[in-house]
Design a protein around this motif. Structure first.
Motif, PDB file in Angstrom:
ATOM      1  N   ALA C 247       0.840  -1.196   0.000  1.00  0.00           N
ATOM      2  CA  ALA C 247       0.000   0.000   0.000  1.00  0.00           C
ATOM      3  C   ALA C 247       0.877   1.249   0.000  1.00  0.00           C
ATOM      4  N   VAL C 248       1.919   1.239   0.848  1.00  0.00           N
ATOM      5  CA  VAL C 248       2.829   2.394   0.898  1.00  0.00           C
ATOM      6  C   VAL C 248       3.469   2.613  -0.464  1.00  0.00           C
ATOM      7  N   VAL C 249       3.950   1.508  -1.055  1.00  0.00           N
ATOM      8  CA  VAL C 249       4.630   1.627  -2.343  1.00  0.00           C
ATOM      9  C   VAL C 249       3.677   2.172  -3.408  1.00  0.00           C
ATOM     10  N   ILE C 250       2.444   1.652  -3.412  1.00  0.00           N
ATOM     11  CA  ILE C 250       1.480   2.093  -4.438  1.00  0.00           C
ATOM     12  C   ILE C 250       1.119   3.560  -4.247  1.00  0.00           C
ATOM     13  N   ILE C 251       0.872   3.928  -2.988  1.00  0.00           N
ATOM     14  CA  ILE C 251       0.548   5.341  -2.723  1.00  0.00           C
ATOM     15  C   ILE C 251       1.684   6.238  -3.201  1.00  0.00           C
TER      16      ILE C 251
END
Lengths: 373, 293, 264
Positions: C247-251
């Motif tokens: 999620a962090v990477v995608i955000i």
């Protein structure tokens, strides 16, 4: 017309603080930039009148861009003064100099719209919102970018980006408009258009402009005056015609326009080039550089007799190049090869290689420069 | 359009001397570096020369006791040798498993290459604890391999963890991404046209690999091996969890001495030996690189 | 470019390499849905019991919250420190800037086990062992070099002419920085922030040295759990961690993409 290159225009300016009254609206007095191991700009003196369009012309590394950046305040001068309208700006930081600079790369703000880019300088001056809006609209109309106010720079063509850069520099009504090779990233056709456009706008607004270029065509066609620079020094300052017709140094003669260049020995009003003796209109003696413009030489098939003050040589066409508006010949006359240019006057006039021809030009067109010892 | 109207409106900026500004901007980061890095490391080097009472408290006197102990006690020599040998094994295995992956990645292109690259990098974003845990699930007595073997009729579990085997397997996998990325960087110089040229000259695929591809990728191999070795010597999460307290390496010993035994001077001495191993590895690497030209 | 045929031998070896690389991550997913009390693979039955168990595990939840808070604070402070430092080193280029840069990124070269021990000793003496301050400083020391590198690199690739243009238009150095440099630097800052956050969030070794009963991060808690017990709880936690990291990477990727289209 005999000059040593070193005695061209810049009489060594006093480097001290002695304030010479500036004659021009912009006055550079002994302006210098030294880096640890080399001198980029060497005691440049220049006066520019209000509303004048002046080009700094020279090969890369000649100091023209450094001079411009010193005027803008982006490079600190190591010596000399920059005076605008009687005010010494030498120690003033760039953001209080009030100059408009158009960069070679345009340097538009990528994160702002066209309107945002143009408004930036006005916002920095704390103008009211309505004033900003009016002037931005005016500037956008000036560079004919109506309807593109909200585009990002990345969505514009090179020519449009160039116009935004111009509008952004002009909208603040700068005391001087500085242009750093603004046309070099454009293709040839657009470049011609922008030349005219920039000059028109500059005339209409009456803005004083300094234009840096390495392209002699640009400098000659756009400028009121051209400053030719080489090795950090001014070689010659003059109108385009001055530079072309009356170059004062061999550098100017060869850098501005095409030329035949020979080495020879001057003997008063004539010069010996190998076995050939050529007449000139100026007095000179000793080793000399000799230059003759290709288009000043008349080429004919008849054997015209030499008249007074006239040079006549007989030769053979070695090569003919058809360049649309011009015919270019290489002609071997004795042991010298001359380039000759002739306007194309209808078809069928071109002389084939091998044709025996007579070259003639007037003594005034033999430019003689005594070689530097 | 003259300038005079706009001159007055330009803002006056607060004047700050250039040098003072630089110092100001660099002050916070320098403070962190000084307090959190330089000071502790210098202190660590000093601690290894401190005298300790039997209670573990430091007397404040200088002493070479720990260095003497480490140099004379064969246990520490064995520890060092164990660490180096294990790390070298891991480095070699990592290279063997990673090389085909890197070569394949180098030859792939477009979307597929991006997907594969993400697969290589993404494990780096996961904690070593998680990945080691995954290996426990594979290697333990009731893990994937042993359950599989038993289903096939083998007796009794194969001891794949709580020993050096497990540590080597786990660290090999954990260090693979570094090796692959280093190899890929090295392959940058490998032009497919060179291979094609060799092939058109009549070299078999194997000879092309042996004579052209491999020699050209040696700098990448050297860098990847250095990285892997250095990381293997200093890692202790995986050796602790997969070794289960039965595998003794330099890094695990540093941790045990610091946290369990609380013999800080000994821990400091051992950690300086880790740095010495680093230095030796780096020296060998630069020698190798020089000989490769 | 022409597609080169890849030999089948290489394909098989590469496939084995990828399988080996991803095996520990892949196996954790089915294991997390195990219905067994102890770790066993393949599980004898499937359920959500271990996910539910996480929800009831206050220690793990507290550690997770602490890790998020710690990583967030570390990230913010990193950016606040690294941006001015990068500006000084790249734009002001003082004498010895390269040497200063090397010194400031040197903590990356030191093995964390050595740095952890070094910090343990000074923190213990200063009375900051097992305090949030101590663990915060430790994380700052290892993440700051990443942030500095990324931001300094981003800054050095920004065209300086744009900043000069702003200056000639009347912007003071401060205005140039906030109106021009900072917005253009945004993609670099976002990347540095993401890296700082993930490195801090995943950091185990330093945290193991610095932790205490009330100051423990999620990776440390997981480490202790794995060390003491073999059950599928950690598998469920790992899956959640993977999802969180993703999620962090995608955000970040999205906002980076956004920032890039914004600045291009």
């Amino acid at each position: 017309m005999i000059h040593h290159a070193s005695t061209a225009t810049n009489i060594a300016a006093p480097l001290g603080n002695e304030a010479k009254p500036g004659h021009g609206f912009l006055s550079l007095q002994g302006l210098s930039k030294r880096y640890s191991e080399f001198v980029a700009v060497d005691a440049v003196d220049l006066d520019v009148n209000q509303g004048e369009f002046v080009s700094l012309l020279g090969p890369s590394g000649c100091g023209k861009t450094t001079t411009l950046r010193m005027i803008a305040g982006l490079v600190q001068a190591s010596g000399g003064r920059i005076v605008v309208a009687g005010r010494d700006l030498t120690a003033i930081p760039p953001f209080r100099r009030d100059m408009g600079l158009v960069f070679q790369s345009y340097a538009l703000f990528p994160h702002m719209s066209v309107a945002g880019n143009i408004a930036f300088g006005l916002e920095m001056r704390g103008l009211s919102r309505s004033e900003i809006s009016n002037r931005v609209t005016e500037a956008i109309a000036l560079v004919r970018l109506e309807g593109r106010e909200n585009r990002r720079p990345s969505e514009l063509s090179g020519g449009q980006q160039q116009r935004v850069a111009l509008a952004r520099a002009l909208v603040i009504r700068p005391s001087i408009l500085l242009l750093d090779e603004p046309l070099s990233n454009l293709d040839a056709k657009l470049r011609d258009e922008m030349r005219t456009e920039i000059r028109d706008i500059q005339r209409r607004l009456g803005t004083t402009a300094i234009f840096v270029t390495h392209d002699q065509d640009e400098a000659l066609t756009m400028s009121d005056r051209v400053v030719v620079m080489n090795h950090g020094r001014i070689e010659q300052t003059g109108t385009p015609e001055d530079l072309y017709e009356r170059p004062r140094t061999p550098f100017v003669a060869s850098f501005v326009g095409r030329t035949n260049r020979f080495s020879g020995t001057a003997l008063g009003r004539s010069v010996k080039l190998g076995d050939t003796l050529v007449h000139s209109a100026t007095e000179a003696n000793g080793p000399a550089d000799v230059m003759i413009r290709p288009h000043r030489i008349t080429i004919s098939t008849g054997s015209a007799a030499a008249s007074g003050g006239q040079n006549t040589l007989s030769g053979i066409v070695r090569r003919m190049t058809y360049a649309g508006n011009l015919l270019q010949y290489d002609v071997l006359a004795g042991d010298l090869t001359f380039q000759v240019e002739e306007a194309t006057l209808g078809s069928g006039r071109a002389l084939a290689p091998g044709t025996t021809v007579t070259l003639s030009w007037s003594a005034q067109d033999t430019l003689v420069f005594e070689a530097k010892p | 359009m003259t300038a005079s109207a706009t001159h007055a409106a330009l803002p006056e900026a607060p004047k700050l001397d250039g040098r003072a500004l630089i110092v100001m901007l660099l002050l916070p980061i320098t403070a962190v570096n000084l307090i959190g890095f330089i000071l502790p490391v210098v202190n660590l080097a000093m601690i290894s020369f401190m005298e300790v009472r039997s209670t573990g408290a430091m007397t404040g006197n200088w002493s070479f006791a720990k260095w003497q102990l480490v140099v004379t006690d064969p246990f520490y020599w064995e520890l060092l040798w164990n660490s180096v040998r294990t790390s070298l094994t891991i480095t070699l295995l990592t290279l063997l498993v990673s090389y085909p992956v890197a070569l394949y990645l180098h030859r792939s292109s477009g979307m597929w290459r991006s997907i594969l690259l993400v697969m290589v990098i993404s494990p780096l974003l996961l904690s070593a604890v998680v990945r080691t845990y995954g290996w426990i699930a594979i290697l333990s007595d009731r893990g994937l391999i042993n359950n599989g073997l038993m289903a096939l009729g083998f007796d009794g579990p194969l001891r794949l963890m709580f020993n050096l085997t497990g540590v080597v397997i786990g660290l090999t996998e954990i260090l693979m991404p570094y090796m692959i990325l280093a190899l890929l960087a090295g392959f940058g110089k490998l032009d497919s046209r060179v291979e094609e040229a060799a092939a058109t000259l009549g070299a078999s695929p194997f000879r092309v690999f042996w004579r052209v591809v491999l020699p050209l990728s040696l700098p990448g191999i050297a860098l990847g091996s250095l990285l892997t070795f250095v990381l293997a010597v200093s890692s202790f999460i995986t050796p602790k969890l997969l070794g289960g307290g039965r595998v003794f390496l330099l890094a695990t010993e540093v941790y045990d001495q610091a946290i369990v035994t609380l013999d800080w001077p000994l821990a400091a001495t051992l950690s300086i030996i880790v740095l010495v191993v680093f230095g030796v590895a780096l020296t060998i690497y630069s020698r190798v690189l020089k000989s490769l030209g | 470019m022409e597609e080169k045929p890849v030999s089948p031998v290489l394909k098989v070896l590469a496939a084995f390499g990828f399988l080996f690389l991803l095996a520990p991550v892949l196996i954790v997913v089915p294991l997390s849905f195990s219905n067994d009390v102890f770790m066993s693979f393949p599980p004898s039955g499937y359920s959500l019991r271990w996910y539910i168990a996480i929800g009831a595990n206050a220690k793990l939840l507290d550690a997770f919250l602490f890790s998020v808070k710690l990583a967030s604070l570390v990230t913010v402070v990193n950016i606040l420190i690294a941006v001015p430092a990068s500006y000084a080193l790249i734009r002001k280029a003082p004498f010895g800037a390269d040497a200063i840069m090397s010194l400031l990124t040197a903590p990356l070269l030191l093995p964390t086990i050595v740095l952890g021990l070094a910090l343990l000793i000074v923190m213990a003496r200063a009375g900051y062992l097992a305090t949030p301050q101590g663990i915060f400083l430790a994380h700052l020391v290892v993440t700051l070099p990443y942030a500095l590198r990324v931001i300094a690199t981003a800054l050095s690739t920004l065209p300086i002419a744009v900043e000069e243009a702003a200056a000639t238009l009347g912007a003071s150095p401060l205005s140039v920085f906030f109106r021009i440099t900072l917005p253009m630097l945004m993609p670099g800052i976002v990347a540095a922030a993401a890296l700082s956050f993930l490195v801090s969030f995943d950091e185990v070794v330093l945290s193991l040295f610095m932790n205490g009963p009330k100051v423990t991060t999620l990776p440390v808690e997981l480490y202790h759990h794995v060390e003491s017990r073999a059950d599928p709880l950690v598998a469920a936690a790992s899956v959640l961690l993977v999802v969180f990291t993703l999620a962090v990477v995608i955000i970040v990727d999205r906002s980076l993409g956004l920032a890039k289209t914004f600045v291009k």
